[in-house]
Design a protein around this motif. Structure first.
Motif, mmCIF file in Angstrom:
data_model
loop_
_atom_site.group_PDB
_atom_site.id
_atom_site.type_symbol
_atom_site.label_atom_id
_atom_site.label_comp_id
_atom_site.label_asym_id
_atom_site.label_seq_id
_atom_site.Cartn_x
_atom_site.Cartn_y
_atom_site.Cartn_z
ATOM 1 N N GLY A 95 0.824 -1.213 0.000
ATOM 2 C CA GLY A 95 0.000 0.000 0.000
ATOM 3 C C GLY A 95 0.855 1.258 0.000
ATOM 4 N N CYS A 96 1.981 1.222 0.719
ATOM 5 C CA CYS A 96 2.877 2.388 0.764
ATOM 6 C C CYS A 96 3.451 2.673 -0.621
ATOM 7 C CB CYS A 96 4.025 2.147 1.747
ATOM 8 S SG CYS A 96 3.531 2.391 3.448
ATOM 9 N N ALA A 97 3.848 1.607 -1.319
ATOM 10 C CA ALA A 97 4.389 1.789 -2.679
ATOM 11 C C ALA A 97 3.291 2.312 -3.602
ATOM 12 C CB ALA A 97 4.949 0.473 -3.208
ATOM 13 N N TYR A 98 2.083 1.745 -3.472
ATOM 14 C CA TYR A 98 0.951 2.238 -4.274
ATOM 15 C C TYR A 98 0.701 3.722 -3.957
ATOM 16 C CZ TYR A 98 -0.554 -2.604 -5.380
ATOM 17 O OH TYR A 98 -0.642 -3.901 -5.826
ATOM 18 N N ALA A 99 0.858 4.095 -2.667
ATOM 19 C CA ALA A 99 0.575 5.475 -2.246
ATOM 20 C C ALA A 99 1.499 6.455 -2.967
ATOM 21 C CB ALA A 99 0.730 5.598 -0.739
ATOM 22 N N LEU A 100 2.773 6.082 -3.131
ATOM 23 C CA LEU A 100 3.712 6.963 -3.838
ATOM 24 C C LEU A 100 3.271 7.160 -5.286
ATOM 25 C CD1 LEU A 100 7.249 5.742 -2.707
ATOM 26 C CD2 LEU A 100 6.105 7.851 -2.072
ATOM 27 N N ILE A 101 2.854 6.059 -5.900
ATOM 28 C CA ILE A 101 2.423 6.124 -7.308
ATOM 29 C C ILE A 101 1.177 7.014 -7.408
ATOM 30 C CG2 ILE A 101 1.710 4.782 -9.327
ATOM 31 C CD1 ILE A 101 2.979 2.294 -7.846
ATOM 32 N N THR A 102 0.223 6.767 -6.485
ATOM 33 C CA THR A 102 -1.056 7.478 -6.509
ATOM 34 C C THR A 102 -0.867 8.966 -6.244
ATOM 35 O OG1 THR A 102 -2.010 5.439 -5.654
ATOM 36 C CG2 THR A 102 -3.408 7.370 -5.601
ATOM 37 N N ARG A 133 -7.693 14.665 -4.235
ATOM 38 C CA ARG A 133 -7.359 14.703 -2.800
ATOM 39 C C ARG A 133 -6.068 13.928 -2.544
ATOM 40 N NH1 ARG A 133 -11.294 16.055 1.205
ATOM 41 N NH2 ARG A 133 -9.644 15.403 2.625
ATOM 42 N N LEU A 134 -5.028 14.635 -2.060
ATOM 43 C CA LEU A 134 -3.746 13.972 -1.783
ATOM 44 C C LEU A 134 -3.873 13.008 -0.606
ATOM 45 C CD1 LEU A 134 -1.172 16.894 -2.213
ATOM 46 C CD2 LEU A 134 -1.705 15.101 -3.829
ATOM 47 N N ASP A 135 -4.500 13.487 0.483
ATOM 48 C CA ASP A 135 -4.639 12.620 1.662
ATOM 49 C C ASP A 135 -5.547 11.424 1.358
ATOM 50 O OD1 ASP A 135 -6.806 14.255 1.353
ATOM 51 O OD2 ASP A 135 -6.944 14.902 3.455
ATOM 52 N N GLY A 136 -6.622 11.693 0.610
ATOM 53 C CA GLY A 136 -7.546 10.619 0.230
ATOM 54 C C GLY A 136 -6.845 9.562 -0.603
ATOM 55 N N ALA A 137 -5.961 10.029 -1.500
ATOM 56 C CA ALA A 137 -5.247 9.098 -2.387
ATOM 57 C C ALA A 137 -4.325 8.191 -1.577
ATOM 58 C CB ALA A 137 -4.443 9.882 -3.412
ATOM 59 N N VAL A 138 -3.639 8.781 -0.598
ATOM 60 C CA VAL A 138 -2.700 7.988 0.210
ATOM 61 C C VAL A 138 -3.464 6.950 1.035
ATOM 62 C CG1 VAL A 138 -1.039 8.097 2.118
ATOM 63 C CG2 VAL A 138 -0.954 9.796 0.287
ATOM 64 N N ILE A 139 -4.559 7.403 1.666
ATOM 65 C CA ILE A 139 -5.354 6.479 2.499
ATOM 66 C C ILE A 139 -5.935 5.357 1.627
ATOM 67 C CG2 ILE A 139 -7.429 6.299 3.968
ATOM 68 C CD1 ILE A 139 -6.791 9.249 4.838
ATOM 69 N N ALA A 140 -6.469 5.746 0.460
ATOM 70 C CA ALA A 140 -7.080 4.740 -0.427
ATOM 71 C C ALA A 140 -6.035 3.747 -0.942
ATOM 72 C CB ALA A 140 -7.777 5.430 -1.594
ATOM 73 N N ALA A 141 -4.837 4.247 -1.247
ATOM 74 C CA ALA A 141 -3.784 3.345 -1.742
ATOM 75 C C ALA A 141 -3.406 2.326 -0.662
ATOM 76 C CB ALA A 141 -2.562 4.149 -2.163
ATOM 77 N N LEU A 142 -3.285 2.794 0.566
ATOM 78 C CA LEU A 142 -2.981 1.872 1.670
ATOM 79 C C LEU A 142 -4.111 0.859 1.835
ATOM 80 C CD1 LEU A 142 -1.497 4.326 4.317
ATOM 81 C CD2 LEU A 142 -0.369 2.292 3.441
ATOM 82 N N ALA A 143 -5.348 1.370 1.726
ATOM 83 C CA ALA A 143 -6.516 0.486 1.872
ATOM 84 C C ALA A 143 -6.528 -0.571 0.771
ATOM 85 C CB ALA A 143 -7.804 1.315 1.834
ATOM 86 N N VAL A 144 -6.176 -0.171 -0.464
ATOM 87 C CA VAL A 144 -6.164 -1.128 -1.590
ATOM 88 C C VAL A 144 -5.133 -2.229 -1.324
ATOM 89 C CG1 VAL A 144 -5.535 -1.400 -4.041
ATOM 90 C CG2 VAL A 144 -7.062 0.445 -3.352
ATOM 91 N N GLY A 145 -3.925 -1.821 -0.889
ATOM 92 C CA GLY A 145 -2.864 -2.792 -0.593
ATOM 93 C C GLY A 145 -3.291 -3.782 0.477
#
Lengths: 300, 376
Positions: free
Chosen positions: A16-23, A245-257
């Motif tokens: 999710g952290c790696a996805y968060a950087l991409i997102t 939304r930057l914060d939304g993107a990070v949270i969602a990426a972590l959630a996806v992972g």
């Protein structure tokens, strides 16, 4: 059972952290130009290959694993990819900036394909492995075995995400970038150089993609066809988190992972993927602006 | 009637009918996936085909061109139609990707051109299409050998399987599970993974809970390396018998020597492990040409094209001549002896290679000859 569960959760967080950087990079570009950069996934792959090249270059004369470790290469990858980002904005965006957003996203698809095929032509189709960030070993605490690479991914990605947060919210440059992305004409009227801000945003976004490529290249290898997968995950995270939304993107990426690994463990990969897309459809149906709705304006 | 001197007649014949005076060029397109998730295997196919055709160019005038079929059936069909519109191919080196082959087969049948492939998807030769010739042993051969090695040599009682969701994975799963059931050793765990799955720990966790005594893999190259590395890093030290992707030097390169200990793979051949002088010569030449090591796919495609070349040298001129020659003759290739079983399956042997944990070159552990009884 607890140690396995912790291990799986840790896997989900690191992915999710790696996805968060991409997102994060994905959303920065959406905010800046109002169009999707479909080459973001290919830049993740390019970052992975750049890491492999730099690692080989560093150990070519005298093998020294410390010299080739990912943590030493990371700044080089960030700088190089930022330069690629600048070039990319000059080629794929600037000549088309006054055209409809669809023109820009087609241009980014084309550039993504060019990147993919160029790397395929240069490196061949063989999968490559990048260096570990610090070490590829494991730490054993009782019955729990934790990969050092996973911990490194989580820490590095968190650090980079915090840096982006700091840059965007606490610095003059960040304020300029946000102003230019919110209303470029108004920003230019108060002396902010809009085109320059857009180029900087592209540089930042693609540097983040490169960093993600480096982080993923050791644990999951890197092949020229990886871009599409990462692009898809970023797209899902952005849709779930809320466009812009930057914060939304990070949270969602972590959630996806996390969602992926937990559902794959509880049920199966096929069901996990189906449920992820079902969640995406539900969000599009009932909350099209995302779970963390954008406060400013709706994007196209 | 005016009588022309003899030399003038000959001169007139050469000027007026130049085609009859020169050797006609034989056209063999190479349609393989050079980009996308099968680019590794597709590139091996391309290299094997090119090496065979180039070697034949000293005695035969062959024109070939390579087209990328990528990962979609539409692109493969377009490439095939373009190749058919550009000339009269006598044979076509066709993609390893079973899904693309399924789309190309009806067109090849209508055009009457044999497709020379290394695709393992069993369905391809079950469609009564007389224009397919598969030079990599199909799942009906390699998966039977896979199961026999697990049950007869390792004497496993509780195998667990991870396989791919693609046509390749489904076909392998079907044959492997059937062969294991037949041997009285059914799978205790099975899970299908998409080629995009990177984190294998959820599957490995469930797999471990099923208490297997051997892990079977039927995955593409990168997923195979990911599964083995994550299994070893999670402390799973069970023997692993993987699909043909594991014999590829590029897959082994992704793993550390100690992670390869106890890992075996089924394959048609392992050129880098062979000691026969002709195979050493093939490997050396391949490495010199393409700066990479050959795998079984490259060797099988090389053998396939060489059988076509042998047909041409034996007097075959048209695509139909080639088809008929391939369908009725036996050919001694570098990897094995090839003969059609009547459906286009040319390869009938399988090899098991194993890594000893000290080197990335596998050793040939067992050969299963004439698995499907074609030569009986």
């Amino acid at each position: 059972m607890l140690d396995i569960s912790l291990q799986i959760i840790l896997n989900g967080i690191s992915l999710g952290c790696a996805y968060a950087l991409i997102t994060l990079g994905f959303v920065l570009v959406i905010n800046a130009i109002g169009a999707v950069n479909f080459a973001q996934g290919d830049f993740v792959m390019a970052g992975g290959f750049l890491t492999v090249v730099l690692a080989e270059f560093m150990v070519a004369d005298n093998f020294n694993p410390i010299r080739a470790s990912g943590v030493i290469i990371l700044p080089l990858v960030l700088i190089s990819m930022a330069c690629f980002g600048f070039l990319f904005s000059m080629i794929a965006y600037k000549p088309l900036k006054n055209r409809p957003p669809v023109t820009v996203f087609i241009s980014t698809i084309a550039m993504g394909l060019i990147i993919q095929h160029s790397i395929n032509a240069g490196f061949g189709p063989e999968p490559q492995i990048g260096p570990a960030l610090i070490s590829s070993g494991t730490i054993t605490i009782g019955t729990l075995t934790i990969s050092k690479q996973q911990i490194s991914i989580i820490l590095s990605a968190s650090f980079l995400i915090l840096c982006v947060g700091f840059l965007m919210n606490k610095t003059q440059l960040g304020r300029k970038l946000r102003a230019a992305s919110q209303d470029s004409e108004m920003a230019e009227s108060i002396g902010i150089n809009g085109p320059q801000c857009i180029s900087i945003t592209f540089s930042l976004a693609i540097a983040l993609a490169g960093a993600a490529g480096l982080l993923l290249s050791n644990q999951f290898f890197v092949t020229t066809s990886d871009g599409g997968l990462y692009m898809l995950k970023a797209y899902i995270a952005v849709t779930l988190g809320g466009w812009g939304r930057l914060d939304g993107a990070v949270i969602a990426a972590l959630a996806v992972g996390l969602f992926e690994v937990i559902m794959a463990t509880l049920v199966s990969y096929v069901v996990a993927e189906a449920l992820l897309f079902a969640a995406l459809l539900l969000v599009l149906l009932f909350r099209p602006s995302g779970l963390f709705a954008e406060a400013i304006q709706r994007r196209t | 009637m005016i009588k022309l001197p003899k030399f003038l007649t000959i001169f007139a014949m050469i000027v007026l009918f130049p085609i009859s005076a020169e050797t006609k060029e034989t056209y063999i397109p190479i349609l393989v996936p050079i980009t996308g998730f099968l680019s590794l295997e597709g590139t091996a196919q391309r290299n094997g085909a090119i090496q065979a055709l180039d070697e034949a160019s000293s005695s035969l005038k062959i024109k070939y061109e390579v087209s990328d079929t990528s990962t979609s059936p539409e692109i493969a069909v377009t490439a095939l139609q373009r190749a058919l519109s550009r000339g009269k191919p006598v044979a076509i080196a066709a993609p390893i990707f079973g899904t693309q082959m399924l789309a190309m087969l009806p067109i090849a049948k209508r055009a009457g051109v044999p497709l020379i492939t290394v695709s393992g998807t069993a369905k391809l030769t079950e469609l009564d299409n007389p224009f397919i010739f598969r030079f990599f042993p199909g799942d009906a051969v390699v998966k039977v050998a896979h199961a026999r090695y697990v049950t007869e040599v390792l004497r496993a009682k509780r195998p667990a399987l991870l396989y791919q969701t693609t046509a390749y994975g489904q076909s392998g799963y079907s044959h492997l599970s059937k062969a294991l059931r037949k041997a009285g050793v059914p799978l205790v765990f099975e899970e299908a993974l998409a080629p995009s799955v990177k984190d294998m720990l959820p599957a490995l966790t469930k797999l471990r809970a099923s208490k297997p005594d051997v892990i079977l893999l039927h995955l593409h190259s990168t997923p195979t390396a990911l599964a083995i590395r994550q299994a070893r890093n999670s402390g799973i030290e069970l023997p692993i018998v993987a699909g043909s992707a594991m014999h590829q030097p590029s897959t082994a390169k992704l793993l550390k020597d100690h992670q390869l200990r106890g890992v075996c793979a089924e394959t048609a051949a392992s050129p880098i492990s062979e000691t026969h002088p002709k195979l050493i010569q093939f490997t050396t030449e391949y490495k010199k040409r393409f700066q990479t090591l050959p795998d079984a796919f490259a060797l099988a495609q090389y053998d396939g094209m060489n059988m076509v070349i042998t047909a041409l040298r034996s007097g075959a001129k048209t695509a139909m001549d080639i088809r008929n020659w391939l369908a009725t003759n036996t050919f001694n290739g570098l990897a094995m002896k090839y003969k059609s079983d009547g459906k286009g399956n040319m390869g009938h042997d399988a090899t098991i290679v194993c890594y000893d944990g000290t080197t990335k070159t596998p050793k040939i552990t067992k050969k299963y000859l004439n698995v499907d009884g074609t030569f009986n």
